[in-house]
Design a protein around this motif. Structure first.
Motif, PDB file in Angstrom:
ATOM      1  N   PRO A 168       4.158  72.438  61.967  1.00 60.50           N
ATOM      2  CA  PRO A 168       4.138  73.723  61.263  1.00 60.50           C
ATOM      3  C   PRO A 168       5.305  73.870  60.295  1.00 60.50           C
ATOM      4  O   PRO A 168       6.350  73.221  60.445  1.00 60.50           O
ATOM      5  CB  PRO A 168       4.270  74.742  62.399  1.00 60.50           C
ATOM      6  N   SER A 169       5.120  74.730  59.312  1.00 55.77           N
ATOM      7  CA  SER A 169       6.252  75.167  58.498  1.00 55.77           C
ATOM      8  C   SER A 169       7.073  76.167  59.313  1.00 55.77           C
ATOM      9  O   SER A 169       6.622  76.681  60.342  1.00 55.77           O
ATOM     10  CB  SER A 169       5.762  75.833  57.212  1.00 55.77           C
ATOM     11  N   GLU A 170       8.277  76.460  58.841  1.00 53.90           N
ATOM     12  CA  GLU A 170       9.092  77.457  59.534  1.00 53.90           C
ATOM     13  C   GLU A 170       8.398  78.817  59.522  1.00 53.90           C
ATOM     14  O   GLU A 170       8.395  79.536  60.531  1.00 53.90           O
ATOM     15  CB  GLU A 170      10.471  77.575  58.904  1.00 53.90           C
ATOM     16  N   ALA A 171       7.795  79.169  58.390  1.00 57.11           N
ATOM     17  CA  ALA A 171       7.114  80.455  58.293  1.00 57.11           C
ATOM     18  C   ALA A 171       5.934  80.538  59.257  1.00 57.11           C
ATOM     19  O   ALA A 171       5.731  81.557  59.928  1.00 57.11           O
ATOM     20  CB  ALA A 171       6.646  80.693  56.861  1.00 57.11           C
ATOM     21  N   GLU A 172       5.145  79.473  59.343  1.00 63.51           N
ATOM     22  CA  GLU A 172       4.011  79.461  60.272  1.00 63.51           C
ATOM     23  C   GLU A 172       4.494  79.554  61.714  1.00 63.51           C
ATOM     24  O   GLU A 172       3.920  80.302  62.523  1.00 63.51           O
ATOM     25  CB  GLU A 172       3.193  78.187  60.080  1.00 63.51           C
ATOM     26  N   TRP A 173       5.532  78.813  62.029  1.00 66.03           N
ATOM     27  CA  TRP A 173       6.027  78.821  63.406  1.00 66.03           C
ATOM     28  C   TRP A 173       6.504  80.222  63.789  1.00 66.03           C
ATOM     29  O   TRP A 173       6.156  80.732  64.863  1.00 66.03           O
ATOM     30  CB  TRP A 173       7.159  77.800  63.563  1.00 66.03           C
ATOM     31  N   GLU A 174       7.295  80.844  62.936  1.00 67.25           N
ATOM     32  CA  GLU A 174       7.807  82.188  63.263  1.00 67.25           C
ATOM     33  C   GLU A 174       6.674  83.207  63.321  1.00 67.25           C
ATOM     34  O   GLU A 174       6.662  84.092  64.188  1.00 67.25           O
ATOM     35  CB  GLU A 174       8.868  82.618  62.257  1.00 67.25           C
ATOM     36  N   LEU A 305       7.065  68.931  70.647  1.00 72.65           N
ATOM     37  CA  LEU A 305       6.343  69.302  69.433  1.00 72.65           C
ATOM     38  C   LEU A 305       5.096  70.104  69.783  1.00 72.65           C
ATOM     39  O   LEU A 305       4.611  70.082  70.913  1.00 72.65           O
ATOM     40  CB  LEU A 305       5.947  68.075  68.628  1.00 72.65           C
ATOM     41  N   ARG A 306       4.605  70.806  68.773  1.00 71.89           N
ATOM     42  CA  ARG A 306       3.371  71.585  68.822  1.00 71.89           C
ATOM     43  C   ARG A 306       2.749  71.473  67.445  1.00 71.89           C
ATOM     44  O   ARG A 306       3.444  71.566  66.440  1.00 71.89           O
ATOM     45  CB  ARG A 306       3.700  73.037  69.165  1.00 71.89           C
ATOM     46  N   LEU A 307       1.432  71.292  67.387  1.00 75.06           N
ATOM     47  CA  LEU A 307       0.768  71.077  66.100  1.00 75.06           C
ATOM     48  C   LEU A 307       0.027  72.314  65.626  1.00 75.06           C
ATOM     49  O   LEU A 307      -0.379  73.171  66.416  1.00 75.06           O
ATOM     50  CB  LEU A 307      -0.241  69.919  66.198  1.00 75.06           C
ATOM     51  N   VAL A 308      -0.179  72.372  64.311  1.00 72.04           N
ATOM     52  CA  VAL A 308      -1.048  73.365  63.689  1.00 72.04           C
ATOM     53  C   VAL A 308      -2.197  72.620  63.000  1.00 72.04           C
ATOM     54  O   VAL A 308      -2.113  71.429  62.717  1.00 72.04           O
ATOM     55  CB  VAL A 308      -0.296  74.273  62.697  1.00 72.04           C
ATOM     56  N   TYR A 309      -3.262  73.375  62.690  1.00 71.61           N
ATOM     57  CA  TYR A 309      -4.476  72.796  62.118  1.00 71.61           C
ATOM     58  C   TYR A 309      -5.025  73.732  61.055  1.00 71.61           C
ATOM     59  O   TYR A 309      -4.958  74.963  61.203  1.00 71.61           O
ATOM     60  CB  TYR A 309      -5.546  72.576  63.210  1.00 71.61           C
ATOM     61  N   GLU A 310      -5.555  73.147  60.024  1.00 69.65           N
ATOM     62  CA  GLU A 310      -6.149  73.946  58.951  1.00 69.65           C
ATOM     63  C   GLU A 310      -7.439  74.612  59.436  1.00 69.65           C
ATOM     64  O   GLU A 310      -8.150  74.075  60.283  1.00 69.65           O
ATOM     65  CB  GLU A 310      -6.460  73.065  57.729  1.00 69.65           C
TER      66      GLU A 310
END
Length: 311
Positions: A168-174, A305-310
């Motif tokens: 994730p980006s920092e913005a997505e994570w927060e 880690l933790r992932l994000v997905y489109e």
């Protein structure tokens, strides 16, 4: 309240030795992760109540974020084992032949190890990797349901590519960590964890770095589905293990102190969330806005880690 940043978070690696055999983790029939959809909109980044200004935790700002999906938990040992089995991938700690282990996690009769200057609680242990988080001489396989640790940023990127996601980006994570609550210090709100009777996450209780009471039930990592999830159903967004993001660790300030700090962390990657070693008295980084960086080839016993997905 502001504090001087402390060096408990993560050491920087160096060293080369031998490889270890794979742990005997049960293969799962379905390794697809459980994910949650995070709504888009104007996300908040940072805070106006900075604890470590040198880390540029603030000021608070807004950024438009597209909807995305994110792992409900950090990546487990079982899931990472499937990746290693499927691809034959060897992590950087495996290739180096050693990695960093917190001193109290080693048996008292463990042979001498080298410490990190200024953070002597971090020990360089031969054979430490995700397969043997405490090193080659400690016959203890990783728990399948605990977060994988001893993974570098480069390892996390390789896993993300295999898993069809990304960091994730920092913005997505927060945005995900806030759980829809907005301007809060923690995923559950603003109430501060303590050492007595309020344990909403897995952090240190006691006097760092020698006495951890484990009052929250854990001395090291907790299972990935421990404690109450936040408003988006995400577990352990703070505490337990640091989470790699996709971004470099950058400081934009032109102040001399910030420039010196940035020079010492050139090439570092951004981590979020803190770990089981955090405590308000020392490394108060189990806050959503807290930031930390480490070298992309470095692994420790409290980094995951933790992932994000489109969508």
């Amino acid at each position: 309240m502001t504090q001087t940043p402390k060096s408990c978070c993560s050491p920087k690696r160096a060293g080369v030795h031998a490889l270890l055999a794979a742990p005997d983790l049960d293969a799962r029939e379905d390794m697809r992760p459980e994910t949650a959809e995070i709504p888009g909109g104007m996300g908040l980044i940072g805070t106006n109540d900075q604890i470590f200004p040198i880390d540029e935790e603030g000021p608070m700002r807004k950024k438009r974020i597209k909807p995305f999906r994110i792992d409900v938990t950090t990546v487990t040992n079982a899931r990472f084992a499937e990746f290693a089995r499927s691809t034959g991938y060897q992590t950087e700690a495996e290739r180096f032949g050693n990695s960093f282990v917190f001193h109290t996690h080693l048996p008292k009769d463990h042979p001498p190890t080298q410490g990190v200057l200024g953070s002597e609680w971090w020990r360089m242990v031969d054979g430490a990797s995700w397969r043997r988080p405490l090193g080659a001489l400690v016959d203890e396989d990783p728990d399948p349901d605990h977060p994988v640790v001893q993974v570098s940023w480069n390892d996390a990127m390789a896993f993300a590519k295999w898993a069809g996601g990304r960091l994730p980006s920092e913005a997505e994570w927060e945005h995900a960590a806030r759980g829809g609550l907005g301007d809060v210090r923690f995923p559950w709100g603003d109430d501060e964890p303590n050492d007595k009777d309020f344990f909403p996450c897995n952090i240190w209780q006691g006097s760092f770095p020698h006495q951890n009471s484990g009052a929250d039930g854990y001395i090291g990592t907790a299972p990935t589905k421990s404690f109450e999830p936040n408003g988006y159903g995400l577990y352990n967004m703070v505490g337990n293990v640091w989470e790699w993001t996709a971004e470099p660790f950058r400081l934009k300030s032109l102040k001399r102190e910030a420039k010196a700090a940035m020079a010492s962390k050139a090439g570092f990657k951004l981590q979020k969330g803190g770990s089981f070693l955090c405590h308000i008295s020392y490394c108060f980084r189990y806050r959503i806005a807290a930031r930390h960086g480490n070298a992309p080839d470095t692994a420790t016993g409290h980094q995951g880690l933790r992932l994000v997905y489109e969508i």
